[in-house]
Motif scaffolding. Structure first.
Motif, PDB file in Angstrom:
ATOM      1  N   TYR B 530       0.421  -0.832   0.372  1.00 41.88           N
ATOM      2  CA  TYR B 530      -0.550   0.305   0.057  1.00 41.88           C
ATOM      3  C   TYR B 530       0.676   1.394  -0.042  1.00 41.88           C
ATOM      4  CZ  TYR B 530      -2.740   3.621   2.136  1.00 41.88           C
ATOM      5  OH  TYR B 530      -4.185   5.160   1.763  1.00 41.88           O
ATOM      6  N   ILE B 531       0.149   2.317  -0.789  1.00 41.63           N
ATOM      7  CA  ILE B 531       1.228   3.330  -1.331  1.00 41.63           C
ATOM      8  C   ILE B 531       0.631   4.151  -0.750  1.00 41.63           C
ATOM      9  CG2 ILE B 531       2.790   4.754  -2.298  1.00 41.63           C
ATOM     10  CD1 ILE B 531       3.185   1.877  -4.236  1.00 41.63           C
ATOM     11  N   LYS B 532       0.465   5.294   0.445  1.00 40.44           N
ATOM     12  CA  LYS B 532      -0.437   6.229   0.300  1.00 40.44           C
ATOM     13  C   LYS B 532      -0.778   7.579  -0.793  1.00 40.44           C
ATOM     14  CE  LYS B 532      -0.224   5.524   5.455  1.00 40.44           C
ATOM     15  NZ  LYS B 532       0.827   5.579   6.517  1.00 40.44           N
ATOM     16  N   GLY B 533       0.737   7.870  -1.288  1.00 39.22           N
ATOM     17  CA  GLY B 533       0.221   8.641  -1.909  1.00 39.22           C
ATOM     18  C   GLY B 533      -0.057   8.760  -4.260  1.00 39.22           C
ATOM     19  N   ASP B 534       0.785   9.399  -4.612  1.00 36.35           N
ATOM     20  CA  ASP B 534       0.845   8.528  -5.867  1.00 36.35           C
ATOM     21  C   ASP B 534       1.412   8.138  -5.619  1.00 36.35           C
ATOM     22  OD1 ASP B 534      -1.165  10.613  -6.377  1.00 36.35           O
ATOM     23  OD2 ASP B 534       0.145  12.047  -7.428  1.00 36.35           O
ATOM     24  N   LEU B 535       2.074   7.135  -7.497  1.00 32.43           N
ATOM     25  CA  LEU B 535       2.752   6.579  -7.490  1.00 32.43           C
ATOM     26  C   LEU B 535       3.106   6.586  -9.518  1.00 32.43           C
ATOM     27  CD1 LEU B 535       4.572   3.866  -7.365  1.00 32.43           C
ATOM     28  CD2 LEU B 535       2.740   2.626  -7.614  1.00 32.43           C
ATOM     29  N   LEU B 536       4.411   6.883  -9.062  1.00 29.11           N
ATOM     30  CA  LEU B 536       4.546   6.956 -10.578  1.00 29.11           C
ATOM     31  C   LEU B 536       5.761   5.178 -11.167  1.00 29.11           C
ATOM     32  CD1 LEU B 536       5.384   8.104 -13.470  1.00 29.11           C
ATOM     33  CD2 LEU B 536       7.272   9.542 -12.252  1.00 29.11           C
ATOM     34  N   ILE B 559       1.797   4.947 -15.266  1.00 29.74           N
ATOM     35  CA  ILE B 559       3.114   3.433 -15.451  1.00 29.74           C
ATOM     36  C   ILE B 559       3.108   4.108 -16.654  1.00 29.74           C
ATOM     37  CG2 ILE B 559       3.016   1.067 -16.503  1.00 29.74           C
ATOM     38  CD1 ILE B 559       0.184   1.525 -15.309  1.00 29.74           C
ATOM     39  N   GLN B 560       5.190   4.484 -16.943  1.00 30.47           N
ATOM     40  CA  GLN B 560       5.696   4.591 -17.836  1.00 30.47           C
ATOM     41  C   GLN B 560       6.642   3.766 -18.398  1.00 30.47           C
ATOM     42  OE1 GLN B 560       7.810   8.012 -16.412  1.00 30.47           O
ATOM     43  NE2 GLN B 560       6.389   9.678 -16.678  1.00 30.47           N
ATOM     44  N   ASN B 561       6.696   2.102 -17.732  1.00 30.15           N
ATOM     45  CA  ASN B 561       7.525   1.461 -18.475  1.00 30.15           C
ATOM     46  C   ASN B 561       6.785  -0.536 -17.996  1.00 30.15           C
ATOM     47  OD1 ASN B 561       9.955   0.147 -18.315  1.00 30.15           O
ATOM     48  ND2 ASN B 561      11.916   1.591 -17.558  1.00 30.15           N
ATOM     49  N   GLU B 562       7.414  -1.276 -18.824  1.00 31.25           N
ATOM     50  CA  GLU B 562       7.213  -2.021 -18.782  1.00 31.25           C
ATOM     51  C   GLU B 562       6.495  -3.061 -17.490  1.00 31.25           C
ATOM     52  OE1 GLU B 562       8.912  -5.051 -21.365  1.00 31.25           O
ATOM     53  OE2 GLU B 562      11.378  -5.129 -19.042  1.00 31.25           O
ATOM     54  N   ILE B 563       5.747  -4.377 -17.371  1.00 33.75           N
ATOM     55  CA  ILE B 563       5.316  -4.692 -16.582  1.00 33.75           C
ATOM     56  C   ILE B 563       5.130  -6.223 -16.920  1.00 33.75           C
ATOM     57  CG2 ILE B 563       3.906  -5.214 -14.396  1.00 33.75           C
ATOM     58  CD1 ILE B 563       2.879  -2.602 -14.530  1.00 33.75           C
ATOM     59  N   ILE B 580      -5.218   6.407 -13.690  1.00 27.47           N
ATOM     60  CA  ILE B 580      -4.158   5.339 -13.911  1.00 27.47           C
ATOM     61  C   ILE B 580      -3.715   5.628 -15.014  1.00 27.47           C
ATOM     62  CG2 ILE B 580      -3.685   2.957 -14.812  1.00 27.47           C
ATOM     63  CD1 ILE B 580      -4.880   1.632 -11.941  1.00 27.47           C
ATOM     64  N   ARG B 581      -2.653   5.907 -15.910  1.00 28.24           N
ATOM     65  CA  ARG B 581      -3.049   7.021 -16.220  1.00 28.24           C
ATOM     66  C   ARG B 581      -1.792   6.340 -17.520  1.00 28.24           C
ATOM     67  NH1 ARG B 581       0.601  10.819 -19.296  1.00 28.24           N
ATOM     68  NH2 ARG B 581       2.042  10.705 -17.843  1.00 28.24           N
ATOM     69  N   ILE B 582      -1.342   5.646 -18.756  1.00 28.59           N
ATOM     70  CA  ILE B 582      -0.611   4.547 -19.444  1.00 28.59           C
ATOM     71  C   ILE B 582      -0.448   5.440 -19.673  1.00 28.59           C
ATOM     72  CG2 ILE B 582      -0.811   2.676 -20.466  1.00 28.59           C
ATOM     73  CD1 ILE B 582      -3.552   2.028 -19.374  1.00 28.59           C
ATOM     74  N   ALA B 583       1.331   5.521 -19.898  1.00 30.72           N
ATOM     75  CA  ALA B 583       2.450   6.547 -20.920  1.00 30.72           C
ATOM     76  C   ALA B 583       3.458   6.017 -20.951  1.00 30.72           C
ATOM     77  CB  ALA B 583       3.057   7.459 -19.813  1.00 30.72           C
ATOM     78  N   THR B 584       3.298   4.657 -21.540  1.00 26.27           N
ATOM     79  CA  THR B 584       3.844   3.382 -22.482  1.00 26.27           C
ATOM     80  C   THR B 584       3.338   2.386 -23.656  1.00 26.27           C
ATOM     81  OG1 THR B 584       5.464   1.586 -22.181  1.00 26.27           O
ATOM     82  CG2 THR B 584       4.352   2.009 -20.332  1.00 26.27           C
ATOM     83  N   SER B 585       4.060   2.477 -24.558  1.00 29.68           N
ATOM     84  CA  SER B 585       3.561   0.893 -25.412  1.00 29.68           C
ATOM     85  C   SER B 585       4.241   0.336 -25.176  1.00 29.68           C
ATOM     86  CB  SER B 585       3.623   0.979 -27.332  1.00 29.68           C
ATOM     87  OG  SER B 585       5.511   1.618 -26.560  1.00 29.68           O
TER      88      SER B 585
END
Lengths: 156, 660
Positions: B530-536, B559-563, B580-585
């Protein structure tokens, strides 16, 4: 008369009060002689027991301090070690690196490290550590041995 | 008076007594000291024996837990596939469902390394190591309508007890941890490849499509592959229910109907809507129509995707008078693509819209003359789009000026219940096509209808896979009958109860990344965080050893990188209150959930998992880019086997050790 007689008799008595008869002295010496020897033996035996206790405690501490030092060796650095005297250990088990004081002269500390897995086969990730402390009984000069075993994983 | 002179004897005797007393006392204490020292030395040995035993038992226990947390197929069933050294402990730990369970009795552990600790050493050395599993509390979901608690999810106290004895010196060492037995599947959301609570501000049918090639597109649609592909007409009716039951479903919430326009995707089969049958049908001209005498003429029907091209000369302006908006196609291809159709079960008010081109065909020359879509007032007078007045008048005469007869044969837009397109995946003995090609679910005989769902009830009725599944109350069950959700799916937005599952909590993302970095410098997800704030997420995240996990974030996730989940383990990212913003291909093998916010696809999208959000927004994307959502069947919480595989036993690596 009465006074004189008292004085006379007092003089006589005073002389008798301050002296010991030969018999008394002989008896006293005899009693002392009977008692002193076992008491002396008792004291020396006690001394030996105390030394033995002190040596045992020292040995236990020597073993524990080395194991505590070995616990801090990083997992990556751990490696097998044949039975060896602590002063002859190379890195990473050198006493200086482990921050462990050398054993006193009277004691010999040896360590052996064997890698084992959970099934008991050689390999890892565990290291079976055996620390042997040897010293000589101070009076009998017979060798005494104290061995401690532990399992180490290495520090993260 | 004489007797007074013998004072030396009592004095000597007194001295002797004192000496003896001193000696005895000293002897007594020294003996005691020796006994204490010997006991201390034995205790020291026993302590090290106990600690060594505890460490090795702990390692074995942790290995057993890791093995339990590994959901890869090759580890199932757990006991049968267990490595020999873990078999005894797993047998003792797991119940008939394959889950660890609490009990009063202690579980003995006997790793083989114990033998080495004890062999050829002290004669009177014993070592006993046991595990105690004790209930602390059940992780309960609030009893509001919606998700239903699983009483097996709980907090458990794990205690390892080691007791070693050497020559009467007993050392007892204990290590405890607070563990959580939790299921990492995101409840019923895992059943839905796409779960949208509402349509959002963007029109669903805003995709300006064309047949003229991808070069003509201004955007790329999101293609949702909800599981297996059937191709066309390859499903047998009797197998259909099981097929649809195991697919990833789609939930489209809100009161307004979702009109899902089919689209050609710029002529690319990868972008075109799935489940669009393009089989052309020919019909003889009935006797009441004038041209019945011309044997080379026939009526034809041709299903077609929606595109503004239908207004143009290529299609004889058949849909010239139709509003452009009605010819735009949906931004989301719900049933996969034309090349890989993946029929699924749509829950919600969903309507499928497509075009039907109809008209005359000359069977000798294979030429086609589509009839334009007209409103009744346009019919008389011959002023038809795409036709000369003469031609229009001729067609009008053919139908004897009866618009009703014409309208049955003209081109028009069809709107049907979305699930009815699933009938196109069924292999009927003789396809019961109407003259308009549509398959009418009502006309299907009972034996050809797929069975109803055992996992979904809508307003207490079992859902079908060919009708509208929309109501006020939904009940989602596992295949063993256990209810997972009971309530209104549209109203399901509060996921705060997931917090009780969290094993690690962080104020700052930097601490989170520090925690998940392993020795190989990989960022491995293997718990519920659990992360209280935002997550990049600006670095790769990974699942390893079949474990997976969940990341709960109070704010927004970018999300700027692969999972990467190498064996399609379940990794879930949940924004409890943000977007949730997806900013990666790059590939994202994870479930993305933002039930109170949006999922924003700023660029290409390549998700293998699930998407669940209040709504979905997508920026314009070059037609060369791709937006793909592939359902990961390992998320399917309604499959009991998969659900049970979702259980994890999470606990801190380091326990707290103390000497009893």
């Amino acid at each position: 008369m009465t006074k004189k007689s008292i004085n006379l008799s007092g003089q006589r008595h005073r002389r008798a009060q301050y002296g010991f008869t030969l018999v008394e002295i002989l008896i006293a010496m005899f009693i002392l002689q009977l008692v002193i020897a076992p008491v002396y033996l008792m004291f020396t035996e006690t001394q030996r027991t105390m030394y033995k206790a002190a040596d045992t405690l020292t040995a236990a501490n020597l073993a524990s301090s080395l194991i505590a030092g070995l616990r801090d060796v990083p997992t990556k650095a751990m490696r097998p070690q044949p039975l060896e005297e602590d002063t002859l250990l190379g890195p990473p088990y050198q006493l200086g690196i482990l921050d462990v004081l050398p054993a006193p002269e009277e004691f010999t500390r040896k360590v052996e490290i064997i890698p084992l897995d959970l099934a008991g086969r050689e390999g890892g990730p565990f290291y079976l550590v055996e620390v042997q402390i040897t010293w000589f009984n101070r009076k009998t000069k017979t060798p005494v041995n104290y061995t401690v075993r532990d399992l180490l994983k290495g520090a993260i | 008076m004489k007797t007074r002179s013998g004072f030396v004897l009592p004095g000597v005797l007194m001295l002797v007594c004192i000496l003896i007393l001193l000696a005895a006392t000293r002897h007594y204490f020294s003996r005691n000291q020796l006994i204490q020292a010997a006991h201390g030395a034995h205790y020291e040995k026993a302590y090290h024996l106990a600690v060594g035993g505890l460490d090795s038992a702990d390692e074995l226990f942790m290995k057993a837990v890791s093995y339990f947390n590994d959901s890869r197929a090759e580890t199932m069933p757990k006991i049968a596939k267990a490595p020999p050294e873990l078999l005894p402990i797993l047998k003792a730990l797991l119940d008939k469902d394959g889950l660890p369970y609490t009990r009063k009795e202690f579980i003995p552990i006997q790793p083989a390394v114990f033998k080495h600790l004890q062999s050829s050493w002290e004669n009177f050395a014993t070592l006993k190591v046991e595990v105690e599993l004790k209930d602390l509390e059940t992780l309960v979901i609030p009893s509001a309508p919606g998700p239903v608690s699983d009483e097996r999810e709980k907090k458990i106290l794990v205690m390892l007890h080691a007791e070693a004895s050497i020559n009467g010196a007993v050392a007892k060492v204990c290590r405890y941890r607070e563990a959580k037995l939790v299921n990492i599947l995101p409840s019923i959301l895992g059943k839905f490849s796409l779960y949208l609570r509402q349509q959002g501000s963007l029109d669903n049918n805003s995709f300006v499509d064309t047949f003229a090639g991808t070069g003509g597109l201004k955007d790329t649609p999101l293609i949702v592959y909800s599981g297996k592909s059937t191709g066309f007409a390859s499903l047998k009716p009797e197998a259909a229910a099981d097929f649809f039951e195991s697919q990833g479903w789609i939930f489209l919430g809100g009161d307004a109907p979702w009109i899902v326009g089919s689209g050609p995707g710029g002529g690319s089969g990868e972008h075109a809507s799935g489940m669009q049958m393009n089989d052309q049908q020919m019909f003889p001209i009935p006797a009441q129509d004038d041209f019945s005498s011309l044997g080379f003429l026939a009526y034809y029907s041709q299903p077609e995707f929606l595109a503004v091209d239908l207004k143009k000369p290529l299609y004889n302006q058949a849909f010239r008078d139709v509003n452009n908006d009605q010819l735009f196609s949906s931004r989301i291809r719900i049933s996969g693509s034309r090349i890989t159709p993946t029929p699924t079960n749509i829950v919600g008010k969903a309507i499928y819209r497509w075009a039907l081109i109809q008209g005359f065909t000359n069977t000798a020359t294979q030429k086609f003359a589509p009839f334009p879509m007209l409103k009744e007032p346009q019919f008389p007078g011959g002023n038809w789009p795409g036709m000369s007045q003469n031609a229009a008048m001729t067609v009008e005469e053919n139908f004897a000026g009866d618009f009703k007869r014409y309208s049955a044969r003209m081109s028009y837009l069809i709107e049907e219940n979305y699930n009815s397109i699933n009938l196109r995946a069924l292999k009927f003995p003789s396809p019961p096509l109407s003259t308009a090609i549509q398959i009418d679910p009502i006309s299907i005989s009972d034996k050809d209808r797929p069975g109803t769902s055992r996992r979904l009830k809508v307003d207490t009725r079992p859902a079908t896979f060919i009708d509208v599944n929309h109501g006020n109350s939904y009940q989602v069950c596992r295949d063993d009958g256990k209810v997972l959700f009971d309530g209104n799916l549209s109203g399901f937005e509060d996921l705060r109860h997931f917090l009780s599952k969290a094993g690690e909590s962080f104020d700052e993302p930097v601490d989170f990344f520090k925690k998940i970095k392993n020795k190989e410098k990989e960022n491995v997800i293997s718990n519920i965080y659990y992360i209280k704030g935002d997550l990049l997420i600006d670095r790769p995240l990974k699942a390893k050893d079949g474990c997976g996990g969940m990341v709960l974030v109070g704010g927004n996730i970018t999300i700027q990188n692969e999972i990467v989940a190498p064996n399609l383990e379940t990794i879930i990212l949940i924004s409890l209150g943000g977007n949730i913003r997806i900013a990666t291909s790059s590939k994202i093998q994870a479930g993305l959930i933002a039930l109170k916010g949006s999922i924003q696809a700023g660029s290409s999208l390549n998700v293998e998992g699930i998407l669940s959000a209040r709504d979905l927004s997508m920026s314009l994307l070059s037609p060369l880019g791709s937006r793909k959502l592939l359902y990961n069947p390992n998320f399917d919480a309604t499959d009991t086997q998969i659900y049970n595989r979702g259980f994890r036993f999470f606990m801190p690596e380091e326990g707290i050790t103390f000497v009893q």
